[in-house]
Design a protein around this motif. Structure first.
Motif, short mmCIF file in Angstrom:
data_model
loop_
_atom_site.label_atom_id
_atom_site.label_comp_id
_atom_site.label_asym_id
_atom_site.label_seq_id
_atom_site.Cartn_x
_atom_site.Cartn_y
_atom_site.Cartn_z
N HIS A 155 -0.74 6.24 0.85
CA HIS A 155 -0.17 5.53 -0.30
C HIS A 155 1.06 4.73 0.12
O HIS A 155 1.87 5.18 0.91
CB HIS A 155 0.25 6.54 -1.37
N THR A 179 -2.47 -3.62 -5.41
CA THR A 179 -2.29 -4.56 -4.30
C THR A 179 -1.20 -5.55 -4.67
O THR A 179 -1.18 -6.07 -5.78
CB THR A 179 -3.61 -5.30 -4.00
N GLU A 218 1.85 1.14 -1.93
CA GLU A 218 2.23 0.21 -2.99
C GLU A 218 2.83 0.92 -4.20
O GLU A 218 3.70 0.39 -4.88
CB GLU A 218 1.02 -0.64 -3.40
N HIS A 271 -7.94 -1.46 -2.71
CA HIS A 271 -7.12 -0.44 -3.33
C HIS A 271 -6.69 -0.94 -4.69
O HIS A 271 -6.45 -2.13 -4.86
CB HIS A 271 -5.90 -0.16 -2.43
N ASP A 273 -1.81 1.72 2.30
CA ASP A 273 -2.82 1.59 1.24
C ASP A 273 -4.26 1.51 1.77
O ASP A 273 -5.18 1.18 1.03
CB ASP A 273 -2.52 0.40 0.30
#
Ligand SMILES: [Mg+2]
Length: 236
Positions: free
Chosen positions: A15, A198, A17, A195, A11
């Motif tokens: 990518h 989270t 999460e 981001h 993150d």
């Protein structure tokens, strides 16, 4: 001004999460046929956080916590078939393609042309190594550090190993708890790139704002400029 710059991975560069969000969606779907009571997401989060000292971070820990939560919520009624579906989910998450953020690679290209870079990521060794290999970003880093947690002690050990003074070290990452606060406390510098997704565990409320020597940028593409600004205004 800096002898070493470190990046977080999940993150921050790629990518991560959202894969866990998909895993949580899948978990809710799977439990929908058992008419369970209670807040599924909250219970899963609690189980996962409670399990960190035993299982650490990552997909395997996540799915073990899902199995534990499912057994509890269904009072043991969860079927072998559905447990297998969760193990399949783990495999799916572990083999998901690494998707870089826009500007991640150009950022590393720019920063690595001026400073030595290392990647510091926490979680499962095999999974993190695999993602590092697949990311196509390996060439920008001198070293990969996979750690089981990111505490002040972790950063102290890494800096000692690389013979770098905290005041000449800068960390870039999306998690205040793991990437920013321990580095600041050690006397280092940090650039926080928040981001939108989270994990609850990483969320920290800072009523006073970021500590000294910590800076925030909106997106990874603005990191090189911020590093140069810090070096210009605060260096020397
Ligand atoms: Mg991260």
């Amino acid at each position: 001004m800096f002898d070493l710059i470190a990046f977080d991975a999940d993150d921050t560069l790629w990518h991560n999460e959202r894969l866990y969000q998909m895993g949580r969606d899948r978990f809710r779907e799977l439990l929908s046929s058992y008419s369970v009571q209670g807040p599924i997401d909250e219970l899963l989060d609690q189980t996962e956080i409670r399990n960190i000292p035993f299982f650490g971070y990552g997909v395997k820990s996540f799915v073990l916590s899902q199995i534990e939560t499912a057994v509890k919520l269904t009072a043991g009624r969860i079927s072998g078939h559905d447990v297998t579906a969760l193990v399949e989910l783990a495999r799916e998450m572990l083999t998901a393609e690494v998707e870089l953020f826009d500007e991640a690679e150009q950022t590393l290209a720019q920063v690595s042309s001026r400073y030595p870079l290392i990647l510091i990521t926490k979680g499962d060794l095999l999974h993190q190594q695999t993602k590092f290999e697949q990311s196509g970003l390996k060439g920008y880093f001198q070293h990969l550090e996979v750690v089981s947690g990111k505490t002040i002690g972790t950063y102290r050990t890494i800096l000692h190993k690389h013979r770098v003074e905290p005041s000449r070290f800068l960390m870039v990452g999306n998690a205040l708890r793991s990437d920013i606060l321990p580095v600041a406390e050690l006397g280092g510098w940090a650039v926080y790139v928040p981001h939108e997704l989270t994990w609850l565990y990483e969320e920290v409320h800072l009523p006073e704002g970021l500590p000294d020597r910590c800076f925030e940028v909106e997106r990874i593409g603005l990191v090189p400029e911020m590093i140069e600004r810090i070096a210009r205004e605060r260096g020397g």
